[in-house]
Design a protein around this motif. Structure first.
Motif, PDB file in Angstrom:
ATOM      1  N   ALA A 101       0.844  -1.193   0.000  1.00  0.00           N
ATOM      2  CA  ALA A 101       0.000   0.000   0.000  1.00  0.00           C
ATOM      3  C   ALA A 101       0.879   1.242   0.000  1.00  0.00           C
ATOM      4  O   ALA A 101       1.477   1.590   1.034  1.00  0.00           O
ATOM      5  N   PRO A 102       0.988   1.981  -1.094  1.00  0.00           N
ATOM      6  CA  PRO A 102       1.793   3.196  -1.133  1.00  0.00           C
ATOM      7  C   PRO A 102       1.029   4.401  -0.590  1.00  0.00           C
ATOM      8  O   PRO A 102      -0.193   4.383  -0.484  1.00  0.00           O
ATOM      9  N   MET A 103       1.789   5.455  -0.244  1.00  0.00           N
ATOM     10  CA  MET A 103       1.175   6.702   0.196  1.00  0.00           C
ATOM     11  C   MET A 103       0.601   7.444  -1.016  1.00  0.00           C
ATOM     12  O   MET A 103       1.151   7.403  -2.114  1.00  0.00           O
ATOM     13  N   LEU A 104      -0.512   8.154  -0.785  1.00  0.00           N
ATOM     14  CA  LEU A 104      -1.151   8.956  -1.832  1.00  0.00           C
ATOM     15  C   LEU A 104      -1.078  10.420  -1.421  1.00  0.00           C
ATOM     16  O   LEU A 104      -1.090  10.758  -0.230  1.00  0.00           O
ATOM     17  N   GLU A 105      -1.040  11.284  -2.408  1.00  0.00           N
ATOM     18  CA  GLU A 105      -1.082  12.708  -2.127  1.00  0.00           C
ATOM     19  C   GLU A 105      -2.426  13.069  -1.529  1.00  0.00           C
ATOM     20  O   GLU A 105      -3.443  12.396  -1.758  1.00  0.00           O
ATOM     21  N   ALA A 106      -2.437  14.108  -0.734  1.00  0.00           N
ATOM     22  CA  ALA A 106      -3.670  14.531  -0.076  1.00  0.00           C
ATOM     23  C   ALA A 106      -4.734  14.859  -1.126  1.00  0.00           C
ATOM     24  O   ALA A 106      -4.471  15.564  -2.101  1.00  0.00           O
ATOM     25  N   GLY A 107      -5.938  14.335  -0.917  1.00  0.00           N
ATOM     26  CA  GLY A 107      -7.054  14.577  -1.836  1.00  0.00           C
ATOM     27  C   GLY A 107      -7.147  13.613  -2.994  1.00  0.00           C
ATOM     28  O   GLY A 107      -8.138  13.644  -3.750  1.00  0.00           O
ATOM     29  N   VAL A 108      -6.165  12.745  -3.183  1.00  0.00           N
ATOM     30  CA  VAL A 108      -6.178  11.789  -4.291  1.00  0.00           C
ATOM     31  C   VAL A 108      -6.997  10.562  -3.900  1.00  0.00           C
ATOM     32  O   VAL A 108      -6.824  10.020  -2.804  1.00  0.00           O
ATOM     33  N   GLN A 109      -7.875  10.111  -4.802  1.00  0.00           N
ATOM     34  CA  GLN A 109      -8.686   8.920  -4.580  1.00  0.00           C
ATOM     35  C   GLN A 109      -8.425   7.942  -5.730  1.00  0.00           C
ATOM     36  O   GLN A 109      -8.403   8.337  -6.891  1.00  0.00           O
ATOM     37  N   VAL A 110      -8.220   6.678  -5.397  1.00  0.00           N
ATOM     38  CA  VAL A 110      -7.984   5.661  -6.425  1.00  0.00           C
ATOM     39  C   VAL A 110      -8.864   4.446  -6.127  1.00  0.00           C
ATOM     40  O   VAL A 110      -9.156   4.148  -4.959  1.00  0.00           O
ATOM     41  N   PHE A 111      -9.291   3.796  -7.202  1.00  0.00           N
ATOM     42  CA  PHE A 111     -10.038   2.539  -7.081  1.00  0.00           C
ATOM     43  C   PHE A 111      -9.354   1.539  -8.001  1.00  0.00           C
ATOM     44  O   PHE A 111      -9.285   1.748  -9.222  1.00  0.00           O
ATOM     45  N   GLU A 112      -8.842   0.469  -7.429  1.00  0.00           N
ATOM     46  CA  GLU A 112      -8.033  -0.494  -8.174  1.00  0.00           C
ATOM     47  C   GLU A 112      -8.606  -1.894  -8.015  1.00  0.00           C
ATOM     48  O   GLU A 112      -9.294  -2.196  -7.050  1.00  0.00           O
ATOM     49  N   GLY A 113      -8.263  -2.714  -8.961  1.00  0.00           N
ATOM     50  CA  GLY A 113      -8.640  -4.114  -8.831  1.00  0.00           C
ATOM     51  C   GLY A 113      -9.073  -4.724 -10.147  1.00  0.00           C
ATOM     52  O   GLY A 113      -9.276  -4.022 -11.138  1.00  0.00           O
ATOM     53  N   PRO A 114      -9.113  -6.042 -10.098  1.00  0.00           N
ATOM     54  CA  PRO A 114      -8.740  -6.890  -8.954  1.00  0.00           C
ATOM     55  C   PRO A 114      -7.216  -6.971  -8.767  1.00  0.00           C
ATOM     56  O   PRO A 114      -6.477  -7.072  -9.741  1.00  0.00           O
ATOM     57  N   LEU A 115      -6.774  -6.909  -7.468  1.00  0.00           N
ATOM     58  CA  LEU A 115      -5.369  -7.032  -7.109  1.00  0.00           C
ATOM     59  C   LEU A 115      -5.153  -8.372  -6.413  1.00  0.00           C
ATOM     60  O   LEU A 115      -6.029  -8.866  -5.686  1.00  0.00           O
ATOM     61  N   PRO A 116      -3.969  -8.976  -6.579  1.00  0.00           N
ATOM     62  CA  PRO A 116      -3.726 -10.305  -5.966  1.00  0.00           C
ATOM     63  C   PRO A 116      -3.416 -10.180  -4.473  1.00  0.00           C
ATOM     64  O   PRO A 116      -2.861  -9.184  -4.000  1.00  0.00           O
ATOM     65  N   LEU A 117      -3.799 -11.219  -3.737  1.00  0.00           N
ATOM     66  CA  LEU A 117      -3.446 -11.332  -2.318  1.00  0.00           C
ATOM     67  C   LEU A 117      -3.395 -12.805  -1.963  1.00  0.00           C
ATOM     68  O   LEU A 117      -3.876 -13.658  -2.717  1.00  0.00           O
ATOM     69  N   ILE A 118      -2.817 -13.081  -0.806  1.00  0.00           N
ATOM     70  CA  ILE A 118      -2.779 -14.442  -0.284  1.00  0.00           C
ATOM     71  C   ILE A 118      -3.758 -14.499   0.878  1.00  0.00           C
ATOM     72  O   ILE A 118      -3.616 -13.764   1.861  1.00  0.00           O
ATOM     73  N   GLN A 119      -4.770 -15.379   0.758  1.00  0.00           N
ATOM     74  CA  GLN A 119      -5.790 -15.469   1.791  1.00  0.00           C
ATOM     75  C   GLN A 119      -5.237 -16.138   3.046  1.00  0.00           C
ATOM     76  O   GLN A 119      -4.136 -16.699   3.062  1.00  0.00           O
TER      77      GLN A 119
END
Length: 455
Positions: A100-118
């Protein structure tokens, strides 16, 4: 034709349903993802109100916006990323979330699908919403940048998509089957007039019908009218051929009868030779005339005028030989200026058939009257021909029947019943009229031919 149209309509319908299904599927996925984004956004706002301790660590809300944030591996995760570290909800204990990277103030992002290990160690995917924020420390007054991430497992959305797809293709398939059945019914209904035309043609071929009926749609009228015109033309050609053969046989009857009468009369060889030569020339002319008449559709409009008396005399001489036993006397009243404007063969057929009919029924006298008819300025005069006899005449109610082809006035009298039909055909081609009545002078039948001027 019906099969081709059905195949074409079916392929078009299948292509349309496939495109419609693809478009609806994409629209549902887009709507579902928008719903996920809005839901994760609302969760992010709940965590955006978190407090910070004096050491800069995060103090999360006492009540989580969803109970799944407190259950490890629940599929709904929260992260708050700081410059000095990060905070994760209890549900993130176990699974390996994406970086999870830092975002600039006021920036909104919607991503996916992203991989993960359950938490079970199996691979999975998540949608992630990130919101960059900036907070101010009340004690020191310094600004604290941080980013809130909300992650949700794609399993729930995948189940929704699968359920939607199953229902979508089930309904589209059912609708496709119904539309194909309707298309078949519409095609059968719309092509029914063509099947009716085919059925009528088969009845015409079998002789069960004389032609195409008029009970057809307006679009098919040119086709049925053309078929009827073709049928009528073929029938007229057949009738014309039959009539030509009958007329030719009837025309040859008189010369043959003359030859027979001369043979039976015991004439000398020279007289017989001369008579045979005369009648053979006449029969040759008759054959040529009938063939030419069959080949043309009407008379010549600009034919040279023909003197009537010489042809009348030739015909009467032959008839007097045939009916010599009756001793019939034929009188002429022919105006010197009277002329026939048409074919020589037509004149001979006209006079020959009328005079022969008169000789056949007369007791002793036949009268031929020829005079000019109606006069019009600048046009050649018409012609009036009248043949009368002193025979029994024709009853008024029997006139129409006698004028029919193949009908004889008296079945006991030898003949073919087509002489007067030939006369009517000739008069009709010259746009003339034939009137049949009783002779005032001789008391028998009276045939009056009136040809109009200008022919």
């Amino acid at each position: 034709m019906q099969s081709r149209q059905l195949w074409a309509a079916s392929l078009g319908l299948v292509a349309f349903l496939a495109l419609a299904g693809f478009a609806l599927d994409r629209a549902f996925q887009s709507t579902a993802q928008s719903g996920v984004r809005e839901r994760l956004h609302s969760y992010a706002l709940a965590y955006a109100g978190s407090d910070f301790a004096r050491d800069g660590s995060v103090i999360p809300p006492w009540d989580a916006p969803d109970s799944r944030f407190k259950r490890p591996g629940s599929g709904l995760y929260a992260q708050i990323v700081l410059t000095s570290g990060q905070w994760e909800s209890d549900s993130a204990q176990g699974p390996q979330l994406p970086e999870a990277p830092m975002l600039e103030a006021g920036v909104q992002v919607f991503e996916g699908p992203l991989p993960l290990i359950q938490i079970s160690g199996e691979p999975g995917q998540v949608y992630r919403y990130g919101y960059g924020l900036l907070s101010t420390d009340e004690n020191s007054g310094r600004e604290i940048p941080y980013t809130v991430y909300i992650l949700e497992d794609t399993t729930a959305l995948g189940r929704q998509v699968q359920a939607f797809r199953a229902a979508l293709w089930r309904y589209l398939g059912g609708a496709g089957v119904v539309l194909l059945l309707l298309q078949m019914l519409v095609l059968r209904w719309s092509l029914r007039p063509l099947r009716d035309v085919i059925a009528e043609l088969k009845r015409v071929q079998m002789g069960a019908a004389s032609g195409m009926s008029e009970a057809h749609p307006r679009e098919l009228e040119p086709l049925t009218d053309s078929i009827n015109a073709f049928i009528d033309s073929e029938r007229q050609n057949l009738d014309r051929q039959r009539h030509t053969l009958a007329d030719l046989a009837h025309s040859l009857k008189t010369p043959l009868a003359v030859l027979r009468s001369r043979l039976d009369s015991g004439a000398s060889e020279d007289e017989l030779r001369a008579e045979v030569d005369t009648q053979l020339r006449r029969m040759n002319d008759l054959v040529g005339y009938q063939l030419a008449r069959a080949a043309r559709s009407g008379h010549q409009l600009f034919a040279a005028p023909i003197a009537i008396e010489p042809h009348a005399e030739q015909i009467v001489v032959g008839l007097e030989k045939v009916y010599a036993a009756k001793g019939v006397l034929c009188e002429f009243e022919i105006a010197p200026e009277a002329r026939f404007h048409g074919e020589t063969g037509d004149l001979q057929e006209l006079l020959g058939n009328l005079l022969e009919n008169a000789f056949k029924w007369a007791k002793s006298r036949v009268l031929l009257t020829v005079a000019e008819g109606e006069h019009l300025a600048g046009r050649r005069p018409g012609l009036r021909v009248v043949v009368e006899d002193d025979g029994p005449g024709i009853a008024e109610d029997n006139i129409a029947r006698v004028l029919q082809r193949g009908v004889r006035g008296d079945e006991r009298v030898q003949g073919h019943g087509i002489g007067l039909a030939i006369v009517q055909d000739i008069i009709k081609s010259y746009r003339g009229d034939l009137r049949v009545g009783r002779s005032d002078e001789l008391g028998g039948a009276k045939f009056e031919v009136e040809l109009p001027p200008g022919l």
